[in-house]
Design a protein around this motif. Sequence first.
Motif, PDB file in Angstrom:
ATOM      1  N   ASP A   4       0.818  -1.210   0.000  1.00 46.94           N
ATOM      2  CA  ASP A   4       0.000   0.000   0.000  1.00 46.94           C
ATOM      3  C   ASP A   4       0.852   1.259   0.000  1.00 46.94           C
ATOM      4  O   ASP A   4       0.337   2.351   0.255  1.00 46.94           O
ATOM      5  CB  ASP A   4      -0.928   0.017   1.228  1.00 46.94           C
ATOM      6  CG  ASP A   4      -0.144  -0.023   2.541  1.00 46.94           C
ATOM      7  OD1 ASP A   4       0.991  -0.533   2.542  1.00 46.94           O
ATOM      8  OD2 ASP A   4      -0.679   0.450   3.556  1.00 46.94           O
ATOM      9  N   GLU A  53       2.600   7.253   6.121  1.00 50.06           N
ATOM     10  CA  GLU A  53       1.446   7.999   6.617  1.00 50.06           C
ATOM     11  C   GLU A  53       0.414   7.094   7.292  1.00 50.06           C
ATOM     12  O   GLU A  53      -0.148   7.451   8.333  1.00 50.06           O
ATOM     13  CB  GLU A  53       0.790   8.743   5.442  1.00 50.06           C
ATOM     14  CG  GLU A  53      -0.194   9.829   5.879  1.00 50.06           C
ATOM     15  CD  GLU A  53       0.470  10.947   6.661  1.00 50.06           C
ATOM     16  OE1 GLU A  53      -0.168  11.458   7.606  1.00 50.06           O
ATOM     17  OE2 GLU A  53       1.624  11.287   6.338  1.00 50.06           O
ATOM     18  N   SER A  54       0.151   5.915   6.730  1.00 51.75           N
ATOM     19  CA  SER A  54      -0.828   5.011   7.337  1.00 51.75           C
ATOM     20  C   SER A  54      -0.357   4.528   8.711  1.00 51.75           C
ATOM     21  O   SER A  54      -1.177   4.310   9.618  1.00 51.75           O
ATOM     22  CB  SER A  54      -1.084   3.814   6.412  1.00 51.75           C
ATOM     23  OG  SER A  54       0.125   3.120   6.138  1.00 51.75           O
ATOM     24  N   LYS A  57      -1.076   7.266  11.235  1.00 55.74           N
ATOM     25  CA  LYS A  57      -2.494   7.260  11.614  1.00 55.74           C
ATOM     26  C   LYS A  57      -2.776   6.141  12.625  1.00 55.74           C
ATOM     27  O   LYS A  57      -3.578   6.311  13.545  1.00 55.74           O
ATOM     28  CB  LYS A  57      -3.363   7.089  10.379  1.00 55.74           C
ATOM     29  CG  LYS A  57      -3.319   8.279   9.439  1.00 55.74           C
ATOM     30  CD  LYS A  57      -4.190   8.035   8.210  1.00 55.74           C
ATOM     31  CE  LYS A  57      -4.143   9.235   7.268  1.00 55.74           C
ATOM     32  NZ  LYS A  57      -4.954   9.006   6.044  1.00 55.74           N
ATOM     33  N   GLN A  80      -5.808  -2.895   8.366  1.00 56.26           N
ATOM     34  CA  GLN A  80      -4.665  -3.003   7.465  1.00 56.26           C
ATOM     35  C   GLN A  80      -4.794  -4.221   6.557  1.00 56.26           C
ATOM     36  O   GLN A  80      -4.511  -4.152   5.353  1.00 56.26           O
ATOM     37  CB  GLN A  80      -3.355  -3.086   8.257  1.00 56.26           C
ATOM     38  CG  GLN A  80      -2.123  -3.062   7.362  1.00 56.26           C
ATOM     39  CD  GLN A  80      -0.852  -3.399   8.103  1.00 56.26           C
ATOM     40  OE1 GLN A  80      -0.785  -4.415   8.791  1.00 56.26           O
ATOM     41  NE2 GLN A  80       0.165  -2.545   7.970  1.00 56.26           N
ATOM     42  N   ARG A  83      -7.195  -3.495   3.840  1.00 55.54           N
ATOM     43  CA  ARG A  83      -6.625  -2.572   2.871  1.00 55.54           C
ATOM     44  C   ARG A  83      -5.630  -3.280   1.949  1.00 55.54           C
ATOM     45  O   ARG A  83      -5.615  -3.065   0.739  1.00 55.54           O
ATOM     46  CB  ARG A  83      -5.925  -1.410   3.595  1.00 55.54           C
ATOM     47  CG  ARG A  83      -5.375  -0.336   2.661  1.00 55.54           C
ATOM     48  CD  ARG A  83      -4.884   0.890   3.404  1.00 55.54           C
ATOM     49  NE  ARG A  83      -3.730   0.599   4.226  1.00 55.54           N
ATOM     50  CZ  ARG A  83      -3.729   0.517   5.540  1.00 55.54           C
ATOM     51  NH1 ARG A  83      -4.866   0.696   6.211  1.00 55.54           N
ATOM     52  NH2 ARG A  83      -2.626   0.249   6.227  1.00 55.54           N
TER      53      ARG A  83
END
Length: 235
Positions: A4, A53-54, A57, A80, A83
């Motif tokens: 991702d 970035e994920s 978060k 996760q 995703r």
Amino acid sequence: MRNDIQPHERAYSTKEVAEEVGIATPTVRKYGQILERNGYEFLKDGDRRIFVESDVKALVALRDTDKPLDSTARDIVEQQKERLENMSETDIALPDTNETLPSDPNQIKEAFKYLVNELAAAREMNIQLKNDMSHIKTTVSQLQQDHHFISSSIGNTAQKTNNKIEKLTEQQRAHYETLLEQERERTELLQEEIQKMRDEQKKEWLSQNEFNKRLEEMQKRDSGNWSWLISLFKK
């Protein structure tokens, strides 16, 4: 395996994440351990975690949760997994060298804006030169008419007028050629600047490609590490 990660996505160190999230560095490590314990996948350079970035978060979610940390961590891990399952390997693409932005897009934007303004100014000057030449032609035509009238009455005055016309025409022609030469030189300089910027962009693209390759190698290596660890638990 993590699939991702987007091209040009910013990578954070532990210290940078601590500053971004507003928690202590040891707390970042603690949250990372809790997430990994519950099945979360981080990119790693050896034993060092690389945050994107994920991941930031996910740490914020742990920081702000009212539930037990492990419970929140399991929820984050499920998110996760969903995703990652919804994304294919083709989602990670090397940047297109015709569309990649430099590392400092604002600076490149300003430079291109300057070049565009310079080219626009050159075009406006060219239009002005054409208008001037048209005016010169009109002036010369009028002078020639005056010359014809004068020559019919006073030959000597007509000769002086003709000399004046020729001198004015030569001056205007020389001035026009000088302006054209200046415009050509300016255009060449602008082209050189554009080529330099393209060369700099190419260097940035090559650097980014190398970084992406290293990320892919790390992902493959991490995938192997996870397979080895899972095989131990199966035993």
